[in-house]
Design an enzyme around this catalytic site. Structure first.
Site, short mmCIF file in Angstrom:
data_model
loop_
_atom_site.label_atom_id
_atom_site.label_comp_id
_atom_site.label_asym_id
_atom_site.label_seq_id
_atom_site.Cartn_x
_atom_site.Cartn_y
_atom_site.Cartn_z
N ASP A 191 -0.44 -0.34 -1.21
CA ASP A 191 0.37 0.75 -0.67
C ASP A 191 1.24 0.20 0.46
OD1 ASP A 191 -1.43 0.24 1.28
OD2 ASP A 191 -1.81 2.33 1.77
N TYR A 220 -0.18 2.19 -7.51
CA TYR A 220 -1.07 2.18 -6.34
C TYR A 220 -2.30 3.05 -6.56
CZ TYR A 220 -3.43 3.82 -2.34
OH TYR A 220 -4.45 4.17 -1.52
N GLU A 234 -6.26 10.63 -2.71
CA GLU A 234 -5.17 9.67 -2.96
C GLU A 234 -3.86 10.39 -3.25
OE1 GLU A 234 -5.18 6.69 -2.32
OE2 GLU A 234 -7.32 6.24 -2.13
#
Length: 351
Positions: free
Chosen positions: A151, A133, A52
DNA sequence: AAGGCGGGGGT
DNA sequence: ACCCCAGCCTT
């Protein structure tokens, strides 16, 4: 399902059934990515987190080799926490947004110190480098928490589903609430990944493929006929051009590099000595020390908020000058951000 | 709310 | 030449 005649037109005024349709599609067409184990297995929080962070504002083709490099070298968050700062910055070189690498290491050390990961989005968001996010994504994907992960992909998908026409900053807030409302009870992580996969492979920025979209029946933008019009964002500012010089100083097969300060552009990274980079026409560059500098050429590089044209100057020095920095053998130079890698390559290889 | 912060690929 | 991207942090 075969039907004769006209397809029924699904109602699109209510998205409540969207998650079920999307998950059915995901079960068949979800992407097989290195940080995803086979469907149904539990995700490794370390790998989910690492992926991520690396994929913030970064495409999967660009980020994937870095993911493998990091997990090979540092297989656990404890191993990463024990790494030296310079090792991590060097390994991150070329991936950009270098504050991510500094925060990655801070975060790894906090987790190693604590001994475990927090499992809720609220707690995850308190860690360095983890914003709304990423907190939602890790909570949902690694810990099966009922969290949304919104996102750029999800923004685009929902801007189209809802045909959002208002001020984009305001619409994004509304959209986020709507996504949270739709997170399905049992499969929040799959829902997050499914929305991203849909955005990446079907509801793409310029050429959405509505013909294969599992949720096109809910989509107001498709009903209007021009889904690619969404999202409607405010115009961007033009980028100014800055000019300056980079200096390749060579002495006995070594080149002079400098460690840049932690804050600011390319913070924490190794780099070449440079002049100031200033907006406007070219002016005489200011070398780091007196030498017979030869102009080799120019490299161009695009940063987020300005274009850079960098004159590359080279000097082969008879004696080692008194200068800040450290000397590295030419064939051992690594870990330079792209702009300096370009300048170095030009000065050494002429291309 | 706005701006700083990388880099590469697609069209 | 323009667009985009698995955003976050500081001011």
């Amino acid at each position: 399902m075969m039907t004769t005649g006209r397809q029924a037109v699904p109602k699109h005024e209510d998205l409540n059934k969207l998650p079920a349709d999307l998950l059915a599609w995901f079960d068949r067409h979800g992407r097989d990515l290195p940080w995803r184990m086979a469907l149904g297995e539990r995700r490794d929080p370390y790998r989910v987190w690492l992926a991520e962070i690396m994929l913030q504002q970064t495409t999967i083709p660009h980020g994937t080799p870095y993911f493998h490099k990091f997990t090979d070298r540092w297989p656990s968050v404890e191993a990463l926490a024990a790494a030296k700062d310079e090792e991590v910055m060097t390994a991150w070189a070329g991936l950009g947004y270098y504050a991510r690498a500094r925060n990655l290491l801070k975060c790894a050390r906090e987790i190693a110190e604590r001994g475990s990961w927090p499992e809720t989005a609220v707690e995850l968001k308190k860690l360095p480098g983890i914003g709304p996010y990423t907190a939602g994504a890790i909570a949902a994907i690694a810990f099966n928490q009922p969290a949304a992960a919104v996102d750029g992909n999800v923004d685009r998908v929902f801007a189209r589903l809802l045909a959002l026409k208002g001020d984009w900053a305001q619409e994004k807030k509304r959209l986020h609430k709507e996504v949270e409302r739709l997170v399905p009870e049992g499969r929040p992580g799959d829902f997050a990944e499914a929305l991203m996969d849909l955005g990446a492979t079907v509801c793409t920025p310029t050429k959405p493929n509505c013909l294969i979209c599992p949720v096109s029946g809910y989509c107001r933008a498709k009903a209007e006929g021009e889904p690619e019009r969404y999202p409607i964002k405010p115009p961007k500012k033009a980028k100014p051009v800055r000019r300056g010089a980079a200096y390749v100083a060579i002495h006995k097969g070594d080149v002079l590099l400098q460690r840049r300060p932690d804050k600011g552009l390319l913070g924490g990274m190794a780099g070449l000595p440079t002049s100031d980079w200033v907006e406007g026409e070219r002016s005489d560059p200011v070398p780091p020390f007196k030498a017979s500098w030869e102009e080799i050429g120019e490299v161009r590089h695009v940063f987020t908020h300005f274009d850079l044209r960098l004159t590359v100057q080279r000097a082969d020095l008879p004696r080692r000058p008194k200068a800040d920095g450290f000397w590295v053998p030419l064939d051992e130079v690594e870990g330079l951000p792209s702009v300096f890698a370009k300048a170095f390559r030009l000065a050494i290889a002429g291309k």
